[in-house]
Design a protein around this motif. Structure first.
Motif, mmCIF file in Angstrom:
data_model
loop_
_atom_site.group_PDB
_atom_site.id
_atom_site.type_symbol
_atom_site.label_atom_id
_atom_site.label_comp_id
_atom_site.label_asym_id
_atom_site.label_seq_id
_atom_site.Cartn_x
_atom_site.Cartn_y
_atom_site.Cartn_z
ATOM 1 N N GLY A 114 11.394 4.103 7.163
ATOM 2 C CA GLY A 114 10.647 3.757 5.959
ATOM 3 C C GLY A 114 9.511 2.791 6.166
ATOM 4 O O GLY A 114 8.930 2.282 5.198
ATOM 5 N N VAL A 115 9.134 2.522 7.426
ATOM 6 C CA VAL A 115 8.013 1.623 7.712
ATOM 7 C C VAL A 115 6.700 2.350 7.460
ATOM 8 O O VAL A 115 6.531 3.514 7.882
ATOM 9 C CB VAL A 115 8.079 1.119 9.167
ATOM 10 C CG1 VAL A 115 6.858 0.268 9.499
ATOM 11 C CG2 VAL A 115 9.359 0.328 9.396
ATOM 12 N N ASP A 116 5.757 1.706 6.773
ATOM 13 C CA ASP A 116 4.438 2.294 6.504
ATOM 14 C C ASP A 116 3.520 2.089 7.704
ATOM 15 O O ASP A 116 3.372 0.958 8.193
ATOM 16 C CB ASP A 116 3.783 1.638 5.286
ATOM 17 C CG ASP A 116 4.474 2.014 3.983
ATOM 18 O OD1 ASP A 116 5.258 2.984 3.989
ATOM 19 O OD2 ASP A 116 4.243 1.334 2.967
ATOM 20 N N THR A 117 2.906 3.172 8.168
ATOM 21 C CA THR A 117 1.923 3.071 9.250
ATOM 22 C C THR A 117 0.539 2.844 8.651
ATOM 23 O O THR A 117 0.093 3.620 7.803
ATOM 24 C CB THR A 117 1.916 4.345 10.106
ATOM 25 O OG1 THR A 117 3.211 4.521 10.683
ATOM 26 C CG2 THR A 117 0.886 4.243 11.216
ATOM 27 N N ARG A 141 7.562 -2.736 4.857
ATOM 28 C CA ARG A 141 7.332 -3.171 6.223
ATOM 29 C C ARG A 141 6.211 -2.315 6.792
ATOM 30 O O ARG A 141 6.124 -1.127 6.486
ATOM 31 C CB ARG A 141 8.591 -3.022 7.075
ATOM 32 C CG ARG A 141 9.752 -3.883 6.631
ATOM 33 C CD ARG A 141 9.484 -5.355 6.947
ATOM 34 N NE ARG A 141 10.558 -6.194 6.436
ATOM 35 C CZ ARG A 141 10.569 -6.705 5.200
ATOM 36 N NH1 ARG A 141 9.562 -6.479 4.384
ATOM 37 N NH2 ARG A 141 11.582 -7.446 4.806
ATOM 38 N N THR A 142 5.362 -2.908 7.616
ATOM 39 C CA THR A 142 4.175 -2.203 8.086
ATOM 40 C C THR A 142 4.105 -2.163 9.608
ATOM 41 O O THR A 142 4.580 -3.064 10.303
ATOM 42 C CB THR A 142 2.897 -2.869 7.552
ATOM 43 O OG1 THR A 142 2.922 -4.258 7.887
ATOM 44 C CG2 THR A 142 2.784 -2.700 6.049
ATOM 45 N N LEU A 143 3.480 -1.097 10.110
ATOM 46 C CA LEU A 143 3.266 -0.884 11.542
ATOM 47 C C LEU A 143 1.831 -0.435 11.753
ATOM 48 O O LEU A 143 1.297 0.373 10.985
ATOM 49 C CB LEU A 143 4.216 0.202 12.064
ATOM 50 C CG LEU A 143 3.891 0.817 13.433
ATOM 51 C CD1 LEU A 143 4.168 -0.187 14.545
ATOM 52 C CD2 LEU A 143 4.683 2.099 13.654
ATOM 53 N N ALA A 144 1.188 -0.935 12.799
ATOM 54 C CA ALA A 144 -0.113 -0.418 13.230
ATOM 55 C C ALA A 144 -0.044 -0.151 14.721
ATOM 56 O O ALA A 144 0.469 -0.977 15.481
ATOM 57 C CB ALA A 144 -1.232 -1.400 12.904
ATOM 58 N N ILE A 166 -2.164 -11.815 12.974
ATOM 59 C CA ILE A 166 -1.899 -10.749 12.010
ATOM 60 C C ILE A 166 -0.477 -10.220 12.122
ATOM 61 O O ILE A 166 0.167 -9.904 11.120
ATOM 62 C CB ILE A 166 -2.908 -9.597 12.208
ATOM 63 C CG1 ILE A 166 -4.311 -10.083 11.869
ATOM 64 C CG2 ILE A 166 -2.550 -8.383 11.352
ATOM 65 C CD1 ILE A 166 -5.392 -9.092 12.193
ATOM 66 N N PHE A 167 0.026 -10.104 13.360
ATOM 67 C CA PHE A 167 1.327 -9.481 13.596
ATOM 68 C C PHE A 167 2.335 -10.503 14.123
ATOM 69 O O PHE A 167 2.192 -10.986 15.248
ATOM 70 C CB PHE A 167 1.198 -8.355 14.629
ATOM 71 C CG PHE A 167 0.305 -7.235 14.223
ATOM 72 C CD1 PHE A 167 0.753 -6.219 13.393
ATOM 73 C CD2 PHE A 167 -1.009 -7.185 14.677
ATOM 74 C CE1 PHE A 167 -0.068 -5.180 13.020
ATOM 75 C CE2 PHE A 167 -1.843 -6.149 14.321
ATOM 76 C CZ PHE A 167 -1.376 -5.135 13.480
ATOM 77 N N PRO A 168 3.381 -10.836 13.358
ATOM 78 C CA PRO A 168 4.425 -11.695 13.905
ATOM 79 C C PRO A 168 5.226 -11.012 15.018
ATOM 80 O O PRO A 168 5.813 -11.688 15.860
ATOM 81 C CB PRO A 168 5.313 -12.003 12.692
ATOM 82 C CG PRO A 168 4.998 -10.948 11.693
ATOM 83 C CD PRO A 168 3.584 -10.534 11.932
#
Length: 509
Positions: A71-74, A88-91, A210-212
């Motif tokens: 369920g993580v949003d890209t 939760r987000t992913l790049a 930006i990203f922990p």
């Protein structure tokens, strides 16, 4: 677990488990496929390192798939919907457009670091369409757009998850719906960075803001960024934060290009011994070509890779002469390399516009022709999701034994370009092409000079990087000669994108 259906090597399985532990701290349970509250105040950087063929990209792709299933949003960089409190987000990031496009070609929704650092500002009217396409709003009514146009946008987005592509399918230009770019203010959760050997310390610090949770994927045998004394950003991590992958021996991995690349690890191997290996491989497998001359036709889309600048400049001049290019103009179809942005600080917004559209240092571009305004050029940015741009350009063609380059076209300020039919191996890092020509006489010189980098002979690092740029076929060029092209330059082979967006117009006026 998504990766359980695959046959992982032992080190890949261990890396999967270690990354899964770190992602648990970011609020993602990969084993259960669920989202949890993220632990606040935690920061984690992990590196997955290995040479070509070790399965880094396969692991990255499977981790991305598992995160999506949880369920993580890209975040793609082309549009970001309204932020939900519980998401939760992913790049997935790469330093260059070409490196990002290599990942996208393998099914990984990658974007460039710049497209995450700087986000697009949409016109509010067209943002309604973007929200609807992303599943966060009702079907809008937009003045000037018919139901048929909206249906086209929806059909495109259902096939390709690109908001700009969908809006282009509705008949809109980039300049209609993107009004500018801004530095990202809101943090994201998880960042995967491919080709991390190309990162410098400043880029890493920007990403950590930006990203922990950051996972770096890199090749320790490549060339380090200039100015870092042969050291890569992941070299400074504690040993417990580095996960090492070894070569994956699969049936389909019987690859003579990788065999040659890995042979360079032998400390007793000489340049002459390596060339004998190349010649032997060429006799057995057509994927290795022993070439007596540089192929000018290949240079139009995949630059010949060299070590020395003087070699690069001479090959560029030979390429232009072979195609009959006039000394005072460019031919449509000539390749260029972005050499940076020449804008004063007061035009910071315009710099962001250029960089966000892919015109970052090292970007590969094909010249399409002059723009409508003086000093502008129509360009195709290789690997960009929206490749066609009309930009204020300063195009420089270097000449042998001349300090000043010839400038066939120049704006007062904008994106600067060098010719791209030949590039240094340093600049080729992060890119791949189906066919790659490596100019062996330059590597011979590097071997004779005897330079070392981080304890390894420089010629071996150069050869490794150059060889692993080849996806399908390696051409090992052994003579300083150029074979004339059999066909004229063309732009017909380039994929079409959104109608060209003009950039830096205000700075020119």
């Amino acid at each position: 677990m998504s990766g359980s259906a695959l046959t992982f090597s032992d080190d890949q399985a261990e890396a999967w488990d270690r990354v899964a532990d770190v992602l648990g701290g970011a609020g993602v349970d990969l084993i259960g496929g669920t989202l949890m509250p993220a632990a606040t105040g935690r920061s984690s950087v992990l590196a997955v390192i290995g040479k070509a063929g070790s399965g880094k990209t396969m692991l990255l792709a499977e981790l991305t798939k598992a995160l999506g299933e949880a369920g993580v949003d890209t975040i793609s960089g082309d549009y970001e919907g309204k932020r939900r409190k519980d998401r939760r987000t992913l790049a997935i990031l790469a330093p260059t457009n070409k490196a990002a496009s290599v990942l996208r070609g393998r099914g990984v929704p990658a974007t460039t670091i710049h497209r995450i650092l700087y986000t697009p500002v949409y016109d509010p009217e067209y943002e309604k369409i973007a929200e609807w396409l992303a599943g966060n709003g009702e079907r809008p009514v937009v003045e000037g757009l018919t139901d048929i146009a909206l249906d086209r946008a929806k059909a495109f987005y259902d096939q390709v998850k690109s908001i700009p592509g969908a809006l282009a399918a509705a008949g809109l230009r980039g300049s209609d719906f993107i009004k500018g770019w801004k530095r990202r203010e809101d943090p994201l959760d998880i960042g995967f960075v491919d080709e991390a050997s190309m990162l410098d310390e400043r880029q890493l610090e920007d990403l950590k803001e930006i990203f922990p949770t950051l996972v770096l994927f890199g090749d320790p045998a490549q060339l380090a960024p200039v100015g870092q004394s042969g050291e890569m950003v992941f070299d400074r991590l504690a040993e417990g934060r580095k996960l090492v992958l070894h070569r994956v021996h699969r049936q389909e991995a019987d690859n003579p290009i990788l065999d040659l690349a890995h042979a360079l690890a032998d400390p007793d191997l000489t340049f002459e011994g390596f060339e004998r290996m190349v010649a032997e491989a060429a006799r057995k497998d057509e994927r290795i070509q022993w070439a007596e001359r540089v192929d000018a036709g290949l240079m139009a889309r995949s630059p010949v890779l060299v070590w020395r600048n003087q070699t690069r400049i001479r090959l560029i001049q030979a390429f232009r002469a072979a195609y009959g290019a006039p000394p005072d103009d460019l031919l449509p179809g000539e390749p260029l390399i972005c050499d940076g942005i020449e804008l004063p600080l007061k035009h910071r917004k315009k710099r962001i516009d250029l960089e966000a559209r892919g015109l970052i240092k090292g970007a590969q571009v094909i010249y399409l022709g002059p723009g409508k305004k003086a000093g502008f050029a129509k360009l195709h940015v290789i690997g960009a999701e929206d490749p066609q741009v009309s930009a204020a350009s300063i195009i420089k063609i270097e000449l042998p034994d001349e300090e000043e380059p010839f400038i066939p076209s120049a704006a007062h300020m904008g994106a600067a370009f060098l010719h791209g039919s030949a590039v240094t191996i340093h600049k080729a890092q992060g890119s791949q092409w189906p066919d790659v020509q490596v100019f062996a006489p330059d590597l011979f010189v590097a071997a004779k000079v005897g330079r070392m980098e981080a304890g390894i002979p420089l010629w071996k690092r150069l050869a490794y990087v150059a060889i692993t740029r080849a996806e399908t076929r390696l051409h090992w060029v052994v003579r300083n000669r150029l074979a004339r092209p059999t066909e004229a330059l063309t732009t017909a082979d380039l994929p079409k994108g959104v109608a060209p967006l003009s950039l830096v117009a205000e700075a020119e006026e």
